[in-house]
Design a protein around this motif. Structure first.
Motif: not given
Length: 283
Positions: A46-73
């Motif tokens: 869900l963190l990765i999904a939210r990051g994907f959705v936010r990428a075009s409108t909230e890049p900083a927030a998207a990056r934070a979500d993606l970093d967190k979701g990817l780090a968990s593995g």
């Protein structure tokens, strides 16, 4: 265990067909992340999904979500690959090492994902890494079930790699095949036009460049290149060249390359004052 409403929110959060407004998707993801009893895989996904959705409108927030979701593995390979390619595109332009690492990791997780292979091929092309671009484009063409659009794009990228490797005959063959497969590929038309121009096949070059501008009338680069090719190489049809340069200038006001092309057209037409004005603006 998720209840029925929460399962519906998961669907809402992860729909990727453009039918749901981004704020609604983000809200669904956020509600789940804040209140639902999620297992580690669900939370990472869900963190990765939210990051994907936010990428075009909230890049900083998207990056934070993606970093967190990817780090968990915790997510599955397909979801991780999507997160990695999305993060690669959000990285600063100067962080080419980080981009490459993300694309490499994504492809290792999903070696037969067409979009992942294409993204890395495109990245290598943009970086001027002709051998890497060729390898990924060639591998992409071997993936079963390619759509005509992806097949055309892989052929185009392989052709551009061949241009960079000084193999114009092979490049032309791939461009031709790309346009047989995907006739409305404006990028392939544009690039084949440049290849024809560099080989002195000016009429063929103009045919391709004009066709590319018809497919993408808002491309200042396309209009300017067609204008310059008419004025500098064909040295005829100056009224049409002037019209194409005017379109380019309207799309990108004060662009120095366009003004230079306008100056050349004016010189060819012996409009001395117009040429002076255009070149003066360049300076």
């Amino acid at each position: 265990v998720l209840n029925g409403a929460q399962k519906a929110q998961i669907t809402l959060c992860t729909v990727n067909d453009g039918s749901i407004p981004v704020p609604q998707m983000v809200a669904a993801c956020t509600s789940l992340l804040d209140t639902a009893p999620l297992n580690p895989e669900q939370r990472a996904s869900l963190l990765i999904a939210r990051g994907f959705v936010r990428a075009s409108t909230e890049p900083a927030a998207a990056r934070a979500d993606l970093d967190k979701g990817l780090a968990s593995g915790g997510a599955n390979n397909e979801t991780m690959a999507t997160g990695l390619t999305t993060r690669a595109k959000l990285r600063a332009a100067s962080d080419t090492a980080g981009m490459r690492a993300d694309y490499d990791a994504a492809l290792a997780l999903a070696p037969n994902r067409v979009d992942v292979r294409y993204d890395r091929a495109l990245f290598a092309t943009d970086m001027g890494q002709a051998d890497a671009a060729y390898a990924d484009a060639d591998a992409g063409l071997k993936i079963a079930g390619l759509s005509p659009e992806y097949e055309g794009e892989f052929l185009r990228l392989r052709a551009q790699a061949q241009v960079a490797r000084n193999n114009p005959a092979a490049a032309l063959s791939d461009f031709d095949q790309a346009l047989r497969t995907s006739p409305r590929n404006g990028s392939a038309l544009y690039s084949r036009g440049l290849l024809h121009r560099d080989a002195g096949r000016i009429d063929l070059a103009l045919a391709d460049l004009d066709a590319a501008t018809r497919l993408d009338p808002k491309s200042a680069t396309g209009a300017r290149t067609a204008c310059w090719t008419r004025a500098a190489y064909a040295k005829r049809d100056f009224d049409r060249a002037r019209a194409q340069c005017d379109i380019a200038l309207a799309l990108e006001p004060n662009n120095a390359l366009t003004l230079d092309s306008i100056g050349l057209v004016a010189l060819q037409q012996k409009r001395w004052q117009d040429a002076w004005t255009a070149y003066d603006k360049v300076l």
